[in-house]
Scaffold this motif. Structure first.
Motif, PDB file in Angstrom:
ATOM      1  N   GLN A 127      -6.103  49.377 -16.928  1.00 57.97           N
ATOM      2  CA  GLN A 127      -7.105  48.640 -17.700  1.00 57.97           C
ATOM      3  C   GLN A 127      -7.508  49.409 -18.950  1.00 57.97           C
ATOM      4  O   GLN A 127      -7.759  48.817 -19.994  1.00 57.97           O
ATOM      5  CB  GLN A 127      -8.323  48.312 -16.844  1.00 57.97           C
ATOM      6  N   VAL A 128      -7.530  50.737 -18.856  1.00 58.35           N
ATOM      7  CA  VAL A 128      -7.848  51.554 -20.027  1.00 58.35           C
ATOM      8  C   VAL A 128      -6.732  51.431 -21.052  1.00 58.35           C
ATOM      9  O   VAL A 128      -6.977  51.278 -22.248  1.00 58.35           O
ATOM     10  CB  VAL A 128      -8.042  53.034 -19.624  1.00 58.35           C
ATOM     11  N   LEU A 129      -5.500  51.466 -20.568  1.00 59.20           N
ATOM     12  CA  LEU A 129      -4.359  51.340 -21.475  1.00 59.20           C
ATOM     13  C   LEU A 129      -4.384  49.990 -22.179  1.00 59.20           C
ATOM     14  O   LEU A 129      -4.112  49.905 -23.373  1.00 59.20           O
ATOM     15  CB  LEU A 129      -3.053  51.533 -20.709  1.00 59.20           C
ATOM     16  N   ASN A 130      -4.718  48.936 -21.445  1.00 65.31           N
ATOM     17  CA  ASN A 130      -4.796  47.609 -22.063  1.00 65.31           C
ATOM     18  C   ASN A 130      -5.887  47.554 -23.123  1.00 65.31           C
ATOM     19  O   ASN A 130      -5.704  46.957 -24.180  1.00 65.31           O
ATOM     20  CB  ASN A 130      -5.018  46.529 -20.998  1.00 65.31           C
ATOM     21  N   LYS A 131      -7.025  48.177 -22.861  1.00 69.69           N
ATOM     22  CA  LYS A 131      -8.097  48.220 -23.860  1.00 69.69           C
ATOM     23  C   LYS A 131      -7.630  48.992 -25.089  1.00 69.69           C
ATOM     24  O   LYS A 131      -7.891  48.605 -26.221  1.00 69.69           O
ATOM     25  CB  LYS A 131      -9.355  48.855 -23.274  1.00 69.69           C
ATOM     26  N   ASN A 132      -6.926  50.086 -24.858  1.00 66.52           N
ATOM     27  CA  ASN A 132      -6.404  50.898 -25.952  1.00 66.52           C
ATOM     28  C   ASN A 132      -5.386  50.098 -26.770  1.00 66.52           C
ATOM     29  O   ASN A 132      -5.386  50.154 -28.001  1.00 66.52           O
ATOM     30  CB  ASN A 132      -5.773  52.172 -25.392  1.00 66.52           C
ATOM     31  N   ILE A 133      -4.528  49.359 -26.087  1.00 61.09           N
ATOM     32  CA  ILE A 133      -3.556  48.505 -26.776  1.00 61.09           C
ATOM     33  C   ILE A 133      -4.284  47.486 -27.639  1.00 61.09           C
ATOM     34  O   ILE A 133      -3.947  47.275 -28.805  1.00 61.09           O
ATOM     35  CB  ILE A 133      -2.625  47.800 -25.760  1.00 61.09           C
ATOM     36  N   SER A 134      -5.298  46.862 -27.082  1.00 64.29           N
ATOM     37  CA  SER A 134      -6.077  45.871 -27.815  1.00 64.29           C
ATOM     38  C   SER A 134      -6.723  46.484 -29.058  1.00 64.29           C
ATOM     39  O   SER A 134      -6.711  45.887 -30.137  1.00 64.29           O
ATOM     40  CB  SER A 134      -7.153  45.269 -26.904  1.00 64.29           C
ATOM     41  N   ASN A 135      -7.279  47.693 -28.910  1.00 66.05           N
ATOM     42  CA  ASN A 135      -7.891  48.375 -30.058  1.00 66.05           C
ATOM     43  C   ASN A 135      -6.861  48.666 -31.149  1.00 66.05           C
ATOM     44  O   ASN A 135      -7.132  48.472 -32.334  1.00 66.05           O
ATOM     45  CB  ASN A 135      -8.558  49.680 -29.620  1.00 66.05           C
ATOM     46  N   HIS A 136      -5.691  49.108 -30.754  1.00 68.91           N
ATOM     47  CA  HIS A 136      -4.640  49.409 -31.729  1.00 68.91           C
ATOM     48  C   HIS A 136      -4.155  48.144 -32.438  1.00 68.91           C
ATOM     49  O   HIS A 136      -3.956  48.144 -33.656  1.00 68.91           O
ATOM     50  CB  HIS A 136      -3.455  50.120 -31.055  1.00 68.91           C
ATOM     51  N   ILE A 137      -3.997  47.076 -31.690  1.00 77.06           N
ATOM     52  CA  ILE A 137      -3.570  45.813 -32.294  1.00 77.06           C
ATOM     53  C   ILE A 137      -4.654  45.300 -33.239  1.00 77.06           C
ATOM     54  O   ILE A 137      -4.353  44.780 -34.322  1.00 77.06           O
ATOM     55  CB  ILE A 137      -3.224  44.770 -31.209  1.00 77.06           C
ATOM     56  N   GLY A 138      -5.905  45.474 -32.877  1.00 75.12           N
ATOM     57  CA  GLY A 138      -7.013  45.085 -33.756  1.00 75.12           C
ATOM     58  C   GLY A 138      -6.975  45.832 -35.080  1.00 75.12           C
ATOM     59  O   GLY A 138      -7.157  45.245 -36.150  1.00 75.12           O
ATOM     60  N   ARG A 139      -6.712  47.139 -35.012  1.00 75.52           N
ATOM     61  CA  ARG A 139      -6.587  47.933 -36.247  1.00 75.52           C
ATOM     62  C   ARG A 139      -5.379  47.502 -37.060  1.00 75.52           C
ATOM     63  O   ARG A 139      -5.456  47.385 -38.288  1.00 75.52           O
ATOM     64  CB  ARG A 139      -6.493  49.428 -35.919  1.00 75.52           C
ATOM     65  N   LEU A 140      -4.272  47.229 -36.380  1.00 73.62           N
ATOM     66  CA  LEU A 140      -3.058  46.778 -37.066  1.00 73.62           C
ATOM     67  C   LEU A 140      -3.306  45.435 -37.754  1.00 73.62           C
ATOM     68  O   LEU A 140      -2.891  45.227 -38.902  1.00 73.62           O
ATOM     69  CB  LEU A 140      -1.898  46.667 -36.078  1.00 73.62           C
ATOM     70  N   GLU A 141      -4.008  44.559 -37.066  1.00 70.35           N
ATOM     71  CA  GLU A 141      -4.322  43.251 -37.625  1.00 70.35           C
ATOM     72  C   GLU A 141      -5.120  43.378 -38.939  1.00 70.35           C
ATOM     73  O   GLU A 141      -4.852  42.709 -39.922  1.00 70.35           O
ATOM     74  CB  GLU A 141      -5.113  42.445 -36.595  1.00 70.35           C
ATOM     75  N   LYS A 142      -6.096  44.292 -38.943  1.00 69.83           N
ATOM     76  CA  LYS A 142      -6.890  44.514 -40.153  1.00 69.83           C
ATOM     77  C   LYS A 142      -6.021  45.019 -41.302  1.00 69.83           C
ATOM     78  O   LYS A 142      -6.175  44.601 -42.446  1.00 69.83           O
ATOM     79  CB  LYS A 142      -8.026  45.509 -39.877  1.00 69.83           C
ATOM     80  N   VAL A 143      -5.122  45.939 -40.985  1.00 65.97           N
ATOM     81  CA  VAL A 143      -4.226  46.480 -42.011  1.00 65.97           C
ATOM     82  C   VAL A 143      -3.316  45.382 -42.564  1.00 65.97           C
ATOM     83  O   VAL A 143      -3.130  45.265 -43.779  1.00 65.97           O
ATOM     84  CB  VAL A 143      -3.373  47.647 -41.439  1.00 65.97           C
ATOM     85  N   LEU A 144      -2.778  44.566 -41.684  1.00 69.53           N
ATOM     86  CA  LEU A 144      -1.860  43.502 -42.106  1.00 69.53           C
ATOM     87  C   LEU A 144      -2.562  42.397 -42.883  1.00 69.53           C
ATOM     88  O   LEU A 144      -1.930  41.713 -43.698  1.00 69.53           O
ATOM     89  CB  LEU A 144      -1.132  42.914 -40.893  1.00 69.53           C
ATOM     90  N   ASN A 145      -3.843  42.198 -42.659  1.00 68.89           N
ATOM     91  CA  ASN A 145      -4.597  41.156 -43.376  1.00 68.89           C
ATOM     92  C   ASN A 145      -5.003  41.580 -44.769  1.00 68.89           C
ATOM     93  O   ASN A 145      -5.494  40.766 -45.541  1.00 68.89           O
ATOM     94  CB  ASN A 145      -5.840  40.754 -42.566  1.00 68.89           C
ATOM     95  N   LYS A 146      -4.831  42.848 -45.118  1.00 65.37           N
ATOM     96  CA  LYS A 146      -5.230  43.321 -46.454  1.00 65.37           C
ATOM     97  C   LYS A 146      -4.209  42.953 -47.480  1.00 65.37           C
ATOM     98  O   LYS A 146      -3.075  42.821 -47.352  1.00 65.37           O
ATOM     99  CB  LYS A 146      -5.430  44.838 -46.433  1.00 65.37           C
TER     100      LYS A 146
END
Length: 146
Positions: A127-146
């Protein structure tokens, strides 16, 4: 683990290849050697324990697991933590809050915890790994939206 913490002696602390102090011992549960580099906070605690008990062969005061857990419950009450704290909970908190949430790779976490196989770590902290994955994808999403 509690048993390793209670068995910790000055002979288990050695200077590593990197100039840091490391704890090196054989885990009772897996019969495998584990090496853990000491963070400065841990070094301060060890020095404090040694100052209090300079004649003892062990680094930490020799108290039962039940007493350790009792002290942790007292601390939780004082600081307002509404959770049953135990020595094992502290180990799991170190793995999640300190290691995994600070992007320490799962392979390193597995080694530090002395798990016999990385799959043990993956199952325990999925569950921690999944949360970490979600956080990383969230950061990636922000970068890609710029």
């Amino acid at each position: 683990a509690y048993h390793e913490a209670q068995a910790l002696q000055p002979k288990h602390i050695t200077k590593g290849f990197d100039g840091r102090n490391w704890i090196t011992l054989v885990r009772q549960k897996t019969d495998r050697e584990v090496s853990v580099p000491l963070l400065p906070q841990a070094e301060k605690l060890i020095a404090w324990f040694r100052e209090l008990n300079s004649t003892d062969d062990y680094i930490q005061p020799r108290i039962s697991n039940q007493k350790v857990n009792s002290y942790l419950r007292e601390i939780a009450d004082v600081v307002g933590i509404d959770k049953k704290l135990t020595h094992h909970t502290a180990r799991k908190t170190f793995a999640t809050t300190i290691l995994l949430y600070n992007d320490v790779p799962i392979e390193v976490v597995s080694k530090l915890l002395g798990h016999s196989d990385i799959s043990v770590t993956q199952r325990s902290y999925a569950q921690v790994l999944n949360k970490n994955i979600s956080n990383h994808i969230g950061r990636l999403e922000k970068v890609l939206n710029k």
